[in-house]
Design an enzyme around this catalytic site. Structure first.
Site, mmCIF file in Angstrom:
data_model
loop_
_atom_site.group_PDB
_atom_site.id
_atom_site.type_symbol
_atom_site.label_atom_id
_atom_site.label_comp_id
_atom_site.label_asym_id
_atom_site.label_seq_id
_atom_site.Cartn_x
_atom_site.Cartn_y
_atom_site.Cartn_z
ATOM 1 N N GLY A 74 3.326 19.494 -2.988
ATOM 2 C CA GLY A 74 2.672 18.608 -2.423
ATOM 3 C C GLY A 74 1.704 17.664 -3.423
ATOM 4 N N CYS A 75 1.130 18.138 -4.518
ATOM 5 C CA CYS A 75 0.151 17.504 -5.223
ATOM 6 C C CYS A 75 1.110 16.515 -6.278
ATOM 7 C CB CYS A 75 -0.443 18.653 -6.078
ATOM 8 S SG CYS A 75 -1.717 19.685 -5.278
#
Length: 154
Positions: A42-43
């Site tokens: 996600g990051c």
């Protein structure tokens, strides 16, 4: 809620090897985003989405700054691997995350632990928080932030 308030100033080690302060960017709009960990799915998606639109933000007198508890060396690897054209700050003691109230008790697979709640703050050129998103969903978030700046800070 920080909207309408002065953004808490801070000085942290940054990915350029220097200690950088939020106030160094006075006169520009700032997208300050907090994320849990370099190199995680996600990051990485979020960072790459910001990277892909960085010129659009620059055209709106806006800088992008990322903050996570990762050390500077890990940030440097993350930047190199994904060609990220903005500074990442190492908030290893989570003091800044706490100032922005994004250091939260999280639950994952039945475990509880403290971690960063993915959050983004838009700060205007005078240092006022004009928009905040908490518990950010990565999909389309960068577009939403860009649209907000276009509509409200030109």
């Amino acid at each position: 809620m920080l909207e309408g308030k002065q953004a808490p100033d801070f000085s942290l080690p940054a990915s350029n090897g220097e200690t950088v302060s939020l106030s160094d960017f006075k006169g520009k709009n700032i997208v300050l985003y907090f994320y849990p960990k370099d190199m995680t799915p996600g990051c990485t998606t979020e960072a790459c989405d910001f990277r892909d639109r960085v010129e659009d933000f620059k055209g709106l007198n806006t800088v992008i700054l990322g903050v996570s508890p990762d050390p500077v060396e890990r940030h440097k690897k993350f930047i190199e691997k994904y060609s990220l054209p903005f500074l990442l700050f190492a908030d290893e003691d989570t003091k800044v995350a706490q100032q922005y109230d994004v250091w939260k008790l999280k639950k994952n697979f039945g475990k509880e632990y403290m971690g960063i709640e993915r959050s983004t703050f838009v700060i205007d050129k005078d240092g006022t928080v004009v928009k905040e998103w908490r518990k950010v969903r990565v999909k389309d978030h960068v577009e939403e932030a860009l649209a907000f700046i276009k509509e409200n800070l030109e």
